[in-house]
Each structure stands twice: as C-alpha cells, then as structure tokens.
Motif scaffolding. Sequence first.
Motif, PDB file in Angstrom:
ATOM      1  N   TYR A 336       0.843  -1.190   0.000  1.00 22.49           N
ATOM      2  CA  TYR A 336       0.000   0.000   0.000  1.00 22.49           C
ATOM      3  C   TYR A 336       0.883   1.246   0.000  1.00 22.49           C
ATOM      4  CZ  TYR A 336       0.574  -1.161   5.006  1.00 22.49           C
ATOM      5  OH  TYR A 336       1.071  -1.536   6.232  1.00 22.49           O
ATOM      6  N   PRO A 337       0.337   2.393  -0.404  1.00 22.12           N
ATOM      7  CA  PRO A 337       1.177   3.564  -0.672  1.00 22.12           C
ATOM      8  C   PRO A 337       1.705   4.253   0.578  1.00 22.12           C
ATOM      9  CG  PRO A 337      -1.134   4.069  -1.068  1.00 22.12           C
ATOM     10  CD  PRO A 337      -1.065   2.598  -0.819  1.00 22.12           C
ATOM     11  N   CYS A 338       2.927   4.759   0.456  1.00 24.16           N
ATOM     12  CA  CYS A 338       3.542   5.543   1.530  1.00 24.16           C
ATOM     13  C   CYS A 338       3.038   6.981   1.469  1.00 24.16           C
ATOM     14  CB  CYS A 338       5.058   5.528   1.374  1.00 24.16           C
ATOM     15  SG  CYS A 338       5.643   6.212  -0.202  1.00 24.16           S
ATOM     16  N   ASP A 339       3.411   7.765   2.470  1.00 19.02           N
ATOM     17  CA  ASP A 339       3.091   9.195   2.453  1.00 19.02           C
ATOM     18  C   ASP A 339       3.786   9.857   1.262  1.00 19.02           C
ATOM     19  OD1 ASP A 339       2.021  11.520   4.399  1.00 19.02           O
ATOM     20  OD2 ASP A 339       3.888  12.180   3.442  1.00 19.02           O
ATOM     21  N   PRO A 340       3.131  10.836   0.632  1.00 17.59           N
ATOM     22  CA  PRO A 340       3.734  11.495  -0.539  1.00 17.59           C
ATOM     23  C   PRO A 340       5.138  12.044  -0.307  1.00 17.59           C
ATOM     24  CG  PRO A 340       1.419  12.116  -0.347  1.00 17.59           C
ATOM     25  CD  PRO A 340       1.750  11.327   0.887  1.00 17.59           C
ATOM     26  N   LYS A 341       5.484  12.395   0.925  1.00 15.69           N
ATOM     27  CA  LYS A 341       6.837  12.910   1.187  1.00 15.69           C
ATOM     28  C   LYS A 341       7.907  11.895   0.789  1.00 15.69           C
ATOM     29  CE  LYS A 341       6.417  16.438   4.774  1.00 15.69           C
ATOM     30  NZ  LYS A 341       6.995  16.964   6.028  1.00 15.69           N
ATOM     31  N   TRP A 342       7.574  10.596   0.912  1.00 16.25           N
ATOM     32  CA  TRP A 342       8.560   9.568   0.587  1.00 16.25           C
ATOM     33  C   TRP A 342       8.657   9.304  -0.907  1.00 16.25           C
ATOM     34  CZ3 TRP A 342      11.973   9.034   4.041  1.00 16.25           C
ATOM     35  CH2 TRP A 342      11.634   9.155   5.395  1.00 16.25           C
ATOM     36  N   ARG A 343       7.722   9.821  -1.678  1.00 24.84           N
ATOM     37  CA  ARG A 343       7.769   9.633  -3.129  1.00 24.84           C
ATOM     38  C   ARG A 343       8.449  10.801  -3.844  1.00 24.84           C
ATOM     39  NH1 ARG A 343       2.015   6.664  -4.842  1.00 24.84           N
ATOM     40  NH2 ARG A 343       2.572   4.619  -3.976  1.00 24.84           N
ATOM     41  N   GLU A 349      15.703   8.880  -2.513  1.00 25.01           N
ATOM     42  CA  GLU A 349      17.150   8.819  -2.282  1.00 25.01           C
ATOM     43  C   GLU A 349      17.450   8.282  -0.885  1.00 25.01           C
ATOM     44  OE1 GLU A 349      20.859  11.940  -1.549  1.00 25.01           O
ATOM     45  OE2 GLU A 349      19.051  12.634  -2.566  1.00 25.01           O
ATOM     46  N   VAL A 350      16.677   8.722   0.095  1.00 35.22           N
ATOM     47  CA  VAL A 350      16.928   8.356   1.494  1.00 35.22           C
ATOM     48  C   VAL A 350      16.439   6.956   1.835  1.00 35.22           C
ATOM     49  CG1 VAL A 350      16.276   8.935   3.887  1.00 35.22           C
ATOM     50  CG2 VAL A 350      16.951  10.744   2.300  1.00 35.22           C
ATOM     51  N   ALA A 351      15.299   6.539   1.263  1.00 37.95           N
ATOM     52  CA  ALA A 351      14.696   5.273   1.696  1.00 37.95           C
ATOM     53  C   ALA A 351      14.183   4.412   0.548  1.00 37.95           C
ATOM     54  CB  ALA A 351      13.554   5.546   2.675  1.00 37.95           C
ATOM     55  N   GLY A 352      14.632   4.681  -0.674  1.00 32.75           N
ATOM     56  CA  GLY A 352      14.232   3.871  -1.816  1.00 32.75           C
ATOM     57  C   GLY A 352      15.069   2.613  -1.931  1.00 32.75           C
ATOM     58  N   PRO A 353      14.775   1.753  -2.896  1.00 33.97           N
ATOM     59  CA  PRO A 353      15.486   0.477  -3.011  1.00 33.97           C
ATOM     60  C   PRO A 353      16.983   0.633  -3.258  1.00 33.97           C
ATOM     61  CG  PRO A 353      14.089   0.876  -4.939  1.00 33.97           C
ATOM     62  CD  PRO A 353      13.716   1.895  -3.910  1.00 33.97           C
ATOM     63  N   GLY A 354      17.365   1.688  -3.973  1.00 34.68           N
ATOM     64  CA  GLY A 354      18.781   1.891  -4.249  1.00 34.68           C
ATOM     65  C   GLY A 354      19.605   2.103  -3.001  1.00 34.68           C
ATOM     66  N   TYR A 358      19.566  -2.594  -3.444  1.00 35.31           N
ATOM     67  CA  TYR A 358      18.774  -3.396  -4.375  1.00 35.31           C
ATOM     68  C   TYR A 358      18.955  -2.860  -5.788  1.00 35.31           C
ATOM     69  CZ  TYR A 358      16.445  -4.863  -0.039  1.00 35.31           C
ATOM     70  OH  TYR A 358      16.178  -5.343   1.224  1.00 35.31           O
ATOM     71  N   THR A 359      19.139  -3.758  -6.733  1.00 31.23           N
ATOM     72  CA  THR A 359      19.459  -3.363  -8.112  1.00 31.23           C
ATOM     73  C   THR A 359      18.205  -3.166  -8.948  1.00 31.23           C
ATOM     74  OG1 THR A 359      19.699  -5.706  -8.670  1.00 31.23           O
ATOM     75  CG2 THR A 359      21.712  -4.490  -8.075  1.00 31.23           C
ATOM     76  N   VAL A 360      17.246  -2.446  -8.395  1.00 33.22           N
ATOM     77  CA  VAL A 360      16.025  -2.094  -9.115  1.00 33.22           C
ATOM     78  C   VAL A 360      15.723  -0.626  -8.851  1.00 33.22           C
ATOM     79  CG1 VAL A 360      15.010  -4.407  -9.064  1.00 33.22           C
ATOM     80  CG2 VAL A 360      14.566  -2.823  -7.164  1.00 33.22           C
ATOM     81  N   GLU A 361      14.922  -0.020  -9.714  1.00 30.42           N
ATOM     82  CA  GLU A 361      14.487   1.349  -9.519  1.00 30.42           C
ATOM     83  C   GLU A 361      13.102   1.362  -8.892  1.00 30.42           C
ATOM     84  OE1 GLU A 361      14.672   3.554 -13.118  1.00 30.42           O
ATOM     85  OE2 GLU A 361      16.849   3.326 -13.361  1.00 30.42           O
ATOM     86  N   TYR A 362      12.860   2.376  -8.086  1.00 30.56           N
ATOM     87  CA  TYR A 362      11.558   2.488  -7.430  1.00 30.56           C
ATOM     88  C   TYR A 362      10.454   2.732  -8.446  1.00 30.56           C
ATOM     89  CZ  TYR A 362       7.649   4.496  -4.852  1.00 30.56           C
ATOM     90  OH  TYR A 362       6.393   4.774  -4.342  1.00 30.56           O
TER      91      TYR A 362
END
Length: 374
Positions: A336-343, A349-354, A358-362
């Motif tokens: 389910y979706p996170c708060d818009p601040k995280w998108r 950059e701070v909390a994405g898969p990279g 992890y070798t994938v893009e959000y």
Amino acid sequence: MIITEQMIDDIALGATVLGTGGGGDPYSGALMAKVAIATAKHPVRMIPLEDVQDDWMTVPSSMIGAPTVAVEKLNSKDQMLIAFEAMEKALGTEVAATFPIEVGGFNSLIPILVAAQKNIPVIDCDAMGRAFPEAQMVTFFLDGLPSAPNTLADERGNVVTLYPIDGIWSEKFARPITEQMGGSAAMCDYPMNGKNLKRSALPATLTQAMKIGEAIRLANDNNKSGTQAVLDIVGGHTIISGKIVDIQRETDGGFATGGVVIEKLAQFEDTGVDNVFVQFQNELLLAHKGTSRADMSQDNLLASTPDLISILDHETGKPITTEQLRYGQRIDLIAYPCDPKWRTDKGIEVAGPGYFGYTVEYQTIEQLKSALKR
C-alpha cells in the motif's frame, strides 16, 4: 483524549501493520503501556498535532536495534525515561510533549511510558508513517531539521549523548553504540519546537493505527476478512495469499536481515505470480517474483520501499513481524502507498530500493499492479 487499555491494544495491532514487519514486539509494548497508564498519577492524554504550541519543546521516544534481540532482551521500564531525561539535561529545558518517531508495534507505545512518568501528553504524529530501519529515514531529515543532540540508554543505566551533524551521522554513531548496549537501546533524537514539528511531522498516524487495529478486531468478531478491513483503510492490494515455504534470517550489524519465500495458495486468484520472495532489514523492504534474491529484477518487481509491505495472517488479518515469521504460516502479503513525502526525489534517495543496495528502480505499487494486469 485519555488513553485507555483498549486504545493501546488497537494501536499496537494497527501500528504493527504499518510497521511493515519492524518497529518492535507489540505484545511487550502493550503490556508496558498498560502498566504505565494504570500506575500513572494522572490520566495519560493523546493530543492532535495541531494542538501543539509553537514554543513547546518536543522530543520523540523510541527504541533502536534489532527486533529479534528485543524478543529475548526485555526492556527496563525506566530505560526510556533515562534517555528522555538525559535529553532534557542536554537541552537545558523540560520537554512539553513526546511522540513516536515511527509507527511500529513497540515504538508506537514507548511514548506512553514516558508520558505517564513525566505527566506530559503524547502527540498524535510520527516522522515516518510506517517503520524504517535507520535513524535518518524520517521526515525531519527530509526537511533539513537537525538530529542533535541524541541520547541513548541501556537497561543497566549507561547513557551516551551525541552531537552528530545530521541524521546520517546519527545512524553511523548510534548503531554501533546500540550493539555494545546489547543490540537494543532507548533513544531520543530530533528535539524541536512545536512550530517545526507541525511543519514536518505526519499527523494523526496513531489515530490511523488505532483505526486499523479496531477494524481487524471487529472483522474477527463478525467473521469478516481482517485483511480486507486493513485494505479498506490503507488502500493498496494483496500481492499474494500463500504459505511460507522458506525463511532466512540473521542478526547482523544491529539489524535483523533476511528473506522469506511465499508460495501461492491454490485458491488465490491467478495473477501470474506463483512465488514471491520478500527481503527485509528489520522492515519488509522489497517483494519480487521468484524464490531467491537471484530472481530480483525490474521485470519481477512487485513492491518496494518506501511503499509499505505487510504480512498478515491469512485467517485473521493480524500482522506478523519479521521475527515472528515461521515455515508453514498461511499469510496475505499486501502492499500500500507511503506518504507522498517519501515519493519525492529526496525521499526515494533516502529510503528507496537503491539506498539498500537493491538493483532495481523504485516504481509505485500502483504502477507495478497496473503492469501485472497486462
């Protein structure tokens, strides 16, 4: 609003859903919170974020460390108070109110202990809208607010006060100190006035947790789907209903890390997903098709941080934390979706898969679900 035992139970349950597998053990947290309100000299109140005065000094109360450690290493009832009063000493002033730094089973309830002992309110907000594993993964860091000072305390009474230049250095210093404190410690960081808190914190997250917990409770009382009750509140979708057929878990570097393999139940709808591998670092961070890390690819991606991934019991819809995952459990994996601040770019950059290697893009869960249907 006066905090009651039923509120504590509902918050513990709902916050464990939002904690995405992390945030600590809700059972012990609820027990400690109930004792705290029962023995407090005054009722313990929860107030909305908008009621906070601009000039109030506010400080979050939380635990840091690996959730697997906290299962066996029970926290002292005064441990959080020691860290909190060390913060007051470092600031040279009394703190007017406290709140959770994250919404997780145990960490959502820790502020109630401090509020009961200090006769201050708990603010209905947090800095994640979920649980994340590292100290800089908060909206305060996204908004450029200072982390210092930090205070940490263990159950023996050891106290450490830090003055890191930002949240990243807070994590670098606090994590090894926590390991020396036995893998789990009480921590206060990001002290700020009410004006900055209202600008940066995510409002009404404890209320949301309470609503989720109540919805699961009522669904079970009325023989309805607990999982659907959760999805009706948080949005998102079920990735797979399945059985856990493998679990890999270790405690390393102050984190509980590993992965879990979920095999589709026969009656689950045909979405082209028969097996899912979920990776975690305290929290569930990434889900992809397959049975091992080697299957991770952009084409196989099903959900990733900073969006939320939760594992719920298939029969009851009750959340299962990473340390409670076992072979043979029948579960629903939801995203389910996170708060818009995280998108935002900074949030990813701070909390994405990279960030986690992890070798994938959000991609948002909405995008990934749409692609799965085609």
